[in-house]
Enzyme design. Structure first.
Site, PDB file in Angstrom:
ATOM      1  N   GLU A  90       0.851  -1.179   0.000  1.00 26.93           N
ATOM      2  CA  GLU A  90       0.000   0.000   0.000  1.00 26.93           C
ATOM      3  C   GLU A  90       0.895   1.241   0.000  1.00 26.93           C
ATOM      4  O   GLU A  90       1.855   1.321   0.770  1.00 26.93           O
ATOM      5  CB  GLU A  90      -0.907   0.008   1.233  1.00 26.93           C
ATOM      6  CG  GLU A  90      -1.763   1.263   1.370  1.00 26.93           C
ATOM      7  CD  GLU A  90      -2.644   1.228   2.614  1.00 26.93           C
ATOM      8  OE1 GLU A  90      -2.986   0.106   3.060  1.00 26.93           O
ATOM      9  OE2 GLU A  90      -2.983   2.295   3.137  1.00 26.93           O
ATOM     10  N   GLU A 138      -2.482  11.462   3.295  1.00 26.52           N
ATOM     11  CA  GLU A 138      -3.539  11.338   4.293  1.00 26.52           C
ATOM     12  C   GLU A 138      -3.488  12.564   5.194  1.00 26.52           C
ATOM     13  O   GLU A 138      -2.420  13.076   5.508  1.00 26.52           O
ATOM     14  CB  GLU A 138      -3.352  10.093   5.151  1.00 26.52           C
ATOM     15  CG  GLU A 138      -3.487   8.788   4.406  1.00 26.52           C
ATOM     16  CD  GLU A 138      -3.317   7.611   5.354  1.00 26.52           C
ATOM     17  OE1 GLU A 138      -4.344   7.092   5.832  1.00 26.52           O
ATOM     18  OE2 GLU A 138      -2.169   7.232   5.618  1.00 26.52           O
TER      19      GLU A 138
END
Length: 428
Positions: free
Chosen positions: A175, A180
């Site tokens: 990932e 974020e």
């Protein structure tokens, strides 16, 4: 933490259960990501010499319309893995174009469909989109220009998952979190890697903060990674703040030399951001101006690739059509023999890529010229010390058929033997 998935979660989306698996990595992983002493300690990213746009969405269309279904699929359901509070809805209910060339993902405090979440009746709705089954990429420049929401409990993200997640599961799939943000850190974003042995709270990453207490929600910013074999570099508005290589993993497996798909979402609540509180104003919006994936030869080396009997790797008849054979031929200085070994894992001539036919990996797979598309068939590793040119997924060498030095002899993939017909010297 253990993964628990409700049977109804993310209904009707191919690979959705696999995509949901990776969501558990977010909250604890990025929260624990180390921060650099100062973003200015790393030089600004240089402008990329773009060779091909592999994916682009500028979100043009009438206000209120849904995203292009040929590029994105919409996930639906809740997410128990992170204890998020939202229900992701279908269609354009929470993800729609605004008529000004932007995608708006809206989080609302509502439940118009009597949706049921892991904690009971859902309290919020939002949206999550991915390109699984529509677009994947290996290497290149991946970016999104966005304006994030604000407020306690908000959790926008732009990230990628290994396309093999349905086969190997998470975190073996890998990932890459491009960006974020959590509402309680309005000036800070995080970039993180997750893989086997460094997932969840063990994710490898760093944070970037705006100067002077500026908030990311106040303006649009461009979040990007530059991704090449065994290297990923993060930037905000062109300012590089971290670079990761296999050396950062302490011997753990690097799982980022393969195709990944893209994800955009706006979560509400969860382990990392915490739940909304009385200070949180709804609705909140993640506004996306564009998403773009390009391949670049920035930092690559160019010249002729000289092989058997001193002859050159050559595009037959200098033909730029897809499927044109790549052959051995007497060196003549033409563009058909001018190759760029790029930092993105491609080998290019005449504006196209060296390609293993039909993505074959078997001995004897012919090698050709093809439009650059980011697939494994076009991923090569060149070792100047040994003159080997290896197709990465096949782990096989570029080979001159039958060790024949005649002009026009085709090239192929073959098990690496160290023989003269597999040696290629890049001569500038």
């Amino acid at each position: 933490m253990p993964l628990r998935i409700r049977p109804h979660s993310f209904r009707g989306v191919a690979l959705a259960v696999a995509a949901l698996t990776a969501a558990l990595s977010w909250a604890p992983g990025s929260a624990a990501a180390p921060r650099p002493a100062a973003a200015s300690a790393i030089p600004a990213a240089s402008a990329a010499a773009i060779q091909a746009v592999n994916f682009e969405d500028n979100f043009d269309g009438p206000a209120g319309s849904a995203v292009d279904g040929g590029k994105w699929q919409i996930e639906t359901g809740d997410n128990v893995a992170n204890h998020e509070r939202q229900y992701y809805t279908a269609g354009n209910a929470n993800a729609s174009l605004n008529g000004q060339g932007q995608l708006v993902i809206t989080a609302r405090r509502e439940n118009p469909g009597n949706y049921q979440c892991w904690y009971g009746r859902c309290e919020y709705t939002s949206a999550r989109l991915n390109t699984a089954g529509r677009f994947t990429q290996t290497y290149g420049h991946v970016e999104a220009r966005m304006k994030v929401p604000r407020g306690q409990g908000m959790w926008p993200a732009f990230w990628m998952l290994g396309n093999d997640i349905g086969d190997v599961g998470w975190p073996a799939s890998g990932e890459i979190d491009v960006m974020e943000n959590v509402g309680f850190e309005p000036s800070t974003v995080h970039g993180t890697l997750h893989g086997p042995g460094y997932s969840g709270s063990g994710g490898i990453g760093a944070a970037y903060s705006l100067p002077g207490g500026q908030a990311f929600a106040d303006a649009f910013h461009t979040f990007a990674v530059d991704w090449s074999p065994d290297s990923i570099t993060w930037s905000v508005d062109g300012n590089v703040y971290q670079r990761r290589t296999p050396a950062d993993l302490g011997g753990r497996q690097w799982v980022f030399n393969k195709p990944f798909f893209l994800i955009l979402n706006l979560a509400v609540g969860g382990y990392w951001p915490g739940d909304p509180d009385g200070s949180t104003v709804f609705p909140q919006q993640l506004v996306v101006d564009h998403v773009r994936v390009t391949t670049s030869d920035t930092g690559g080396s160019g010249g002729t690739l000289r092989g058997l009997s001193g002859k050159c790797l050559d595009v037959a008849a200098a033909n730029t059509a897809n499927g044109t054979p790549v052959q051995l031929y007497g060196c003549n200085g033409s563009a058909a023999q001018r190759w760029t070994v790029g930092t993105d894992g491609t080998v290019r001539a005449l504006g196209k890529c060296l390609d293993a036919a039909s993505a074959g990996t078997a001995d004897g797979t012919r090698v050709q010229l093809w439009d650059c598309n980011g697939t494994g068939a076009q991923r090569w590793s060149y070792n100047a010390a040994t003159d080997d040119l290896v197709n990465i997924p096949a782990n096989k060498c570029l080979d001159v058929l039958d060790n024949n030095p005649a002009d026009g002899t085709p090239t192929q993939l073959w098990t690496c033997t160290g023989s003269a017909n597999q040696k290629w010297s890049l001569v500038s």
